[in-house]
Scaffold this active site. Structure first.
Site, PDB file in Angstrom:
ATOM      1  N   HIS A 277       0.777  -0.534  -0.095  1.00 35.14           N
ATOM      2  CA  HIS A 277      -0.044   0.087   0.591  1.00 35.14           C
ATOM      3  C   HIS A 277       0.786   1.431   0.305  1.00 35.14           C
ATOM      4  CE1 HIS A 277      -0.444   0.685   4.441  1.00 35.14           C
ATOM      5  NE2 HIS A 277      -0.151  -0.520   4.413  1.00 35.14           N
ATOM      6  N   GLU A 323      -5.062   2.521   2.307  1.00 35.52           N
ATOM      7  CA  GLU A 323      -4.898   0.785   3.610  1.00 35.52           C
ATOM      8  C   GLU A 323      -4.594   1.137   5.037  1.00 35.52           C
ATOM      9  OE1 GLU A 323      -4.214  -2.660   6.146  1.00 35.52           O
ATOM     10  OE2 GLU A 323      -2.882  -0.946   5.863  1.00 35.52           O
ATOM     11  N   GLU A 324      -4.158   2.162   5.654  1.00 31.26           N
ATOM     12  CA  GLU A 324      -4.752   2.382   6.692  1.00 31.26           C
ATOM     13  C   GLU A 324      -5.784   3.269   7.315  1.00 31.26           C
ATOM     14  OE1 GLU A 324      -2.154   1.577   8.697  1.00 31.26           O
ATOM     15  OE2 GLU A 324      -0.514   1.575   7.846  1.00 31.26           O
ATOM     16  N   HIS A 421       3.475   2.673  12.409  1.00 32.40           N
ATOM     17  CA  HIS A 421       3.410   3.781  13.156  1.00 32.40           C
ATOM     18  C   HIS A 421       3.077   4.530  14.425  1.00 32.40           C
ATOM     19  CE1 HIS A 421      -0.836   0.842  11.882  1.00 32.40           C
ATOM     20  NE2 HIS A 421       0.025   0.843  10.734  1.00 32.40           N
TER      21      HIS A 421
HETATM   22 ZN   LIG Z   1       0.979  -1.809   6.610  1.00 37.94          ZN
END
Ligand SMILES: [Zn+2]
Length: 454
Positions: A277, A323-324, A421
């Site tokens: 992604h 995606e996130e 993240h």
């Molecule tokens: Zn990822």
């Protein structure tokens, strides 16, 4: 009849072995070229260095769309295009602060807004803190949670060797904590960061709301401050927490998946998808998550073109949007009209970090799984021959109804969630050779499938 069957089986096995032999020479060439040039690392360095993070709806993401189209063309893709997709636009804003008031003193907490959270008024929200470990704990609070700030403090299970499993065992606190807390009347949530690392870095990530209950603000706290807050509560059960966030959600915006492919020479409508992604969180530069998967996927095309290889089936790189915090890119791709005439025989995703590859996790029926396990010795050329059942990736998951074999690159997992993240997810945490070995493993596997079919 028995003899006929024996001959057929022997012939099939012989054909397969010959294929493996031919693939081995190609695999060796891919390894030699990849490890000599380390092109995936050069690409990742450029992506993270010139663009940085790439949250959906941000300028960074749109720059990454242009960057990846250019890189796919340079890699030699036969065609490169974008696919429109509407994505959410959530903006963190400059304020993300929290403090505990305990024993007559203020104690600052290192926090960050969880992705998708509402903001607070300037003075923030304040409530008595209640520590919980599970949703059962939350339900048991009942009325007593009214006006409180719930503190979700269930840590990673350290006994899990695979840290992805530990993440899976803890992440519902982040994803659904605000919903469960709102159901019992809480006014905010603080969630222990999703990591084994004990440090002062908060880790963001997606959280959800439910329209049936109020949207309450949600922040992640560093693991060290989670320990501190827990200790403060033991000394002073009247401890309060104040959370101040300036996060805002805006209307959805038009964005894109980025796609490039090498057309198959014999069965172009049969697709072997390779991808990751293109979006990332707005902390760090998304080097491991998932700049690595992006660079490795483009490198698959680059390696094949550089070696003059043309697969029998189409090898298609898809760099997914969002995606996130929404998966909108993956859902748009899986609902394309073109999927009716094209057939995705396999999809390989790299979204577990650019660490030393160990193998692949595969979700497929037993016949396809059996065929794919026979590539283990071939993948051992780069030490990636460990094939396990189960796996894939969030972006390729929606292709499941098409019978596509879903395959996830499985790198070594110990450090991934130390960075994931957070501001720690930067290029200095990526080892050039480890990243490239993963790219080569993806190139070898996608090539073998594209030649043999599945
Ligand atoms: Zn990822």
């Amino acid at each position: 009849m028995r003899i006929t069957r024996y001959i057929v089986i022997t012939l099939a096995a012989a054909t397969f072995l010959t294929g493996q032999g031919m693939h081995r020479e190609t695999a060796e060439r891919m390894k030699d070229r990849g490890l000599s040039t380390l092109d995936s690392y050069e690409m990742l360095k450029e992506l993270t260095g010139t663009i940085g993070h790439r949250l959906s709806g941000s300028d960074g993401y749109e720059k990454a769309v242009l960057w990846s189209q250019r890189r796919l063309k340079e890699a030699g893709a036969d065609s490169v295009w974008t696919e429109p997709v509407m994505v959410p636009r959530w903006v963190r804003g400059p304020v993300e602060k929290a403090f505990a008031r305990s024993g007559g003193k203020n104690h600052e907490l290192t926090v960050c807004a969880l992705g998708g959270t509402v903001g607070t008024e300037k003075k923030g929200v304040t409530g008595r803190v209640i520590e919980v470990r599970s949703f059962d704990d939350v339900r048991a609070l009942g009325e007593s949670a009214k006006g409180a700030v719930l503190f979700f403090n269930r840590p990673f299970d350290r006994t899990r060797v695979n840290t992805g499993e530990a993440y899976g065992g803890a992440v519902n606190q982040r994803g659904s904590g605000a919903i469960e807390a709102a159901k019992v009347g809480a006014v905010g949530v603080i969630v222990r960061s999703m990591t084994n690392a004990m440090d002062d870095e908060p880790h963001t990530g997606a959280m959800r709301y439910d329209s049936a209950v109020p949207k309450i603000p949600a922040a992640a706290v560093s693991t060290m401050d989670a320990e501190m807050l827990s200790a403060l509560l033991k000394k002073d059960p009247g401890t309060t927490v104040t959370i101040q966030l300036s996060a805002q959600s805006h209307p959805d915006v038009l964005s894109s998946n980025v796609i490039g492919e090498i057309r198959g020479s014999e069965f172009p409508e049969q697709i072997v998808l390779v991808g990751g992604h293109l979006d990332s969180w707005d902390k760090g530069t998304g080097a491991h998550d998932d700049g690595s998967g992006v660079a490795q996927s483009i490198e698959v095309i680059k390696l094949m073109k550089a070696l003059g290889l043309r697969p029998k089936r189409t090898i298609r790189v898809v760099l997914f949007a969002n995606e996130e915090n929404g998966l909108k890119g993956a859902l748009a791709y899986a609902s394309r009209d073109a999927n009716v005439r094209e057939r995705h025989i396999a999809a390989i995703e790299s979204d577990a970090g650019g660490f030393l590859p160990r193998g692949f996790g595969i979700s497929a029926d037993s016949i396809k799984f059996g065929k794919l396990t026979q590539y283990a010795s071939l993948l051992d050329v780069v030490g990636a021959g460990k094939i396990t059942a189960g796996g894939g990736g969030a972006d390729i998951g929606p292709l499941k109804p098409f019978g596509t074999a879903l395959i996830g690159l499985s790198p070594e997992s110990q450090r991934y969630f130390d960075y994931h993240h957070s501001n720690h997810d930067t290029i200095d945490k990526v080892h050039p050779r480890e990243l490239e070995l993963g790219a080569i493993a993806m190139a070898i596997l996608s090539w073998a499938i594209a030649q043999d079919g599945l």
